[in-house]
Design an enzyme around this catalytic site. Structure first.
Site, mmCIF file in Angstrom:
data_model
loop_
_atom_site.group_PDB
_atom_site.id
_atom_site.type_symbol
_atom_site.label_atom_id
_atom_site.label_comp_id
_atom_site.label_asym_id
_atom_site.label_seq_id
_atom_site.Cartn_x
_atom_site.Cartn_y
_atom_site.Cartn_z
ATOM 1 N N GLU A 1 11.173 62.932 30.277
ATOM 2 C CA GLU A 1 10.140 62.252 29.509
ATOM 3 C C GLU A 1 9.087 63.240 29.016
ATOM 4 O OE1 GLU A 1 8.549 58.523 30.908
ATOM 5 O OE2 GLU A 1 10.232 58.268 32.282
ATOM 6 N N GLY B 1 0.854 55.878 34.214
ATOM 7 C CA GLY B 1 0.314 55.100 35.304
ATOM 8 C C GLY B 1 0.792 55.575 36.663
#
Length: 549
Positions: A250, A283
């Site tokens: 990612e 998060g």
């Protein structure tokens, strides 16, 4: 004026006249003289001649030059009047407008950027499909590229989303595969028929499928791959066509997206151009990716999972990357609250804390209070606790707690380390002047508080955190304190003090950026969202592509 072809003119020319009285020659001579006089008068009055300033025309009155299309055709006046020449301009070609969406693209099978591909072996237009299978829903990005240059050039994307996510079909793999039909049908609408067989498609799942027990996630992925091959004409990507994406990818793909859109990794980019470091704060985790440059032969990037070789645009980029699981913003909040709760359990509470059954938390803005969920470190029991920052909220006090969370003093087995014992080459040595781009929560928290165009440094984040930790009384005196919507957001989320303090500590203490180091925050570049999807697709189309039979 008489026409040279008129019969009257021929008669005068030959000395003939209509009268039958008197001498023919004498009459002819007189007629000729009269006609000549008339002709001279007409030529004098109406023929072209030098322009004069007539006494009834003011010298300040512009002379009409409408019969003269170019300046050189107007003869100079003895006392010239400044008259702008009337120039007949050639019509300008219509400006070429490149389509920015499928709806504005008049010919999706072609491109307005060139008329032939850079390489005769490549199609002039290339489409690619990326399906982001997240925990709450699946999304397809239909990307259009052209091959006008040595590397694929991104033009625009078409986006569509469906809910729920694949993990909702954990007991029915076939239905999970069919849930993507609405997305693939959108791709059929967008990708021209002639290009579908050479259009690669990849499905990359994230956290949702990782959490499924046993073989459930593998069963869903197998069903998706089988349906793609049987029902759709697209070419399944040769590498990682249908997979659960590794967390480290990612960050790398976000790096590719940003640097591609900024033009630093394209084939025509200058060889000495420095790429941007990309720091993504989510998060649950945070990632750092940069391309270290070592000037000393005795320094190099150590081997390991942190090393990522990227080949794109005819070049090889050796990247450092690491994903810190548990150090995303929401997880950082949880760690801080748990630590504050633990510290409260081993000290004597104040009279106010005992009376109001609260715990003082310096990472909440002054004058704010919040009910938070904490897990007891000893019993592992989860409970709700009311925390209060009314008298003690401050950047300095919160920073001391955040430093403990970052575990800067952890054992470093491979030196140098950033924090939590993780190897990372020194940014001061290997990335001293490169630009730094902060994404996701960095942008969400900082952009409302930093005026657009204001130079941003690591110390700017500290001063902003200091203001926010002082609470509503301080907020109202600041420029953004007049923003009613922002004030409501801050009052409803007292942990903004914690968030900003953690961000500063992550950059300064964790990654060891200098206080004066300039940084940028971003959400979009040229109207395209920054994230991993475009980067993953760019890597896919940058490699060797094949077509279905």
């Amino acid at each position: 004026m008489l026409s040279p072809r008129s019969s009257n003119y021929e008669r005068l020319e030959g000395g003939h006249g209509p009268s039958r009285t008197g001498s023919p020659k004498r009459f002819a001579w007189k007629k000729f003289a009269i006609a000549a006089a008339v002709l001279i008068g007409i030529v004098y009055l109406f023929g072209p001649r030098e322009t004069k300033n007539l006494p009834w025309k003011s010298k300040t009155t512009p002379t009409d030059s409408s019969t003269y299309p170019y300046e050189d055709d107007v003869k100079a006046d003895p006392e010239p009047i400044a008259v702008p020449p009337k120039i007949i301009e050639k019509p300008k070609p219509t400006e070429l407008v490149h389509p920015t969406s499928f709806e504005t693209d008049h010919d999706p099978a072609r491109t307005t950027h060139c008329t032939s591909p850079h390489s005769p072996n490549d199609p002039i237009v290339q489409y690619a499909l990326m399906i982001d299978a997240g925990s709450t829903g699946s999304r397809i990005h239909v990307y259009k590229f052209n091959n006008c240059g040595p590397s694929p050039e991104y033009e625009y994307e078409t986006f569509k989303m469906t809910q729920p996510g694949l993990s909702s079909y954990k007991d029915d793999p076939e239905e999970a595969a069919r849930s993507l039909d609405v997305l693939l049908d959108e791709a059929l609408r967008v990708v021209p028929l002639s290009l579908r067989k050479c259009t690669p498609v990849a499905v990359k799942a994230t956290a949702g499928l990782r959490l499924l027990p046993g073989s459930k996630s593998a069963d869903i992925l197998h069903a998706i791959e089988k349906r793609l091959r049987a029902q759709y004409p697209f070419q399944l990507a040769a590498k990682d066509g249908v997979v659960i994406m590794d967390g480290k990818d990612e960050g790398v793909y976000a790096w590719i997206t940003a640097n591609y859109l900024l033009g630093t990794i394209k084939a025509d980019a200058p060889k000495d151009m420095t790429t941007h470091a990309v720091l993504d704060l989510g998060g649950a985790s945070t990632q750092i990716v940069f391309e270290p440059v070592f000037t000393s032969p005795d320094k190099r990037l150590e081997e390991g999972e942190h090393k990522y070789e990227l080949k794109f645009g005819g070049r090889t980029h050796t990247l450092y990357q690491h994903s810190y699981l548990g150090y995303g913003l929401m997880r950082a909040r949880m760690h801080v609250h748990s630590l504050v709760n633990f510290m409260a359990s081993i000290r004597t509470p104040s009279e106010k804390e005992k009376k109001e059954k609260i715990i003082g938390n310096p990472c909440l803005g002054r004058g704010t209070r919040r009910v938070v969920e904490v897990t007891d470190e000893v019993t592992q029991v989860t409970k709700n606790v009311t925390m209060d920052g009314e008298e003690i909220g401050s950047f300095e006090a919160c920073d001391r707690i955040v430093q403990l969370v970052l575990a800067k003093d952890s054992i470093c087995e491979m030196k140098p380390c950033s924090f939590n014992g993780v190897y990372q080459p020194s940014l001061l040595d290997s990335f001293p002047h490169g630009k730094v781009l902060l994404l996701s929560y960095f942008y969400d928290r900082l952009s409302p508080l930093i005026p657009s165009g204001t130079p941003l440094t690591v110390s700017t984040i500290a001063s902003t955190a200091r203001d926010v930790c002082l609470g509503p009384t301080k907020w109202r005196s600041l420029p953004w304190g007049k923003d009613k919507e922002l004030m409501e957001e801050l009052e409803g989320r007292p942990e903004w003090c914690l968030d900003l303090t953690f961000m500063h500590a992550l950059l300064q203490l964790g990654y060891e950026f200098a206080d004066k180091r300039p940084v940028d925050i971003g959400k979009q570049i040229r109207g395209t969202e920054l994230g991993w999807c475009l980067g993953a697709t760019i890597e896919m189309v940058g490699g060797e592509l094949t077509c279905r039979d």
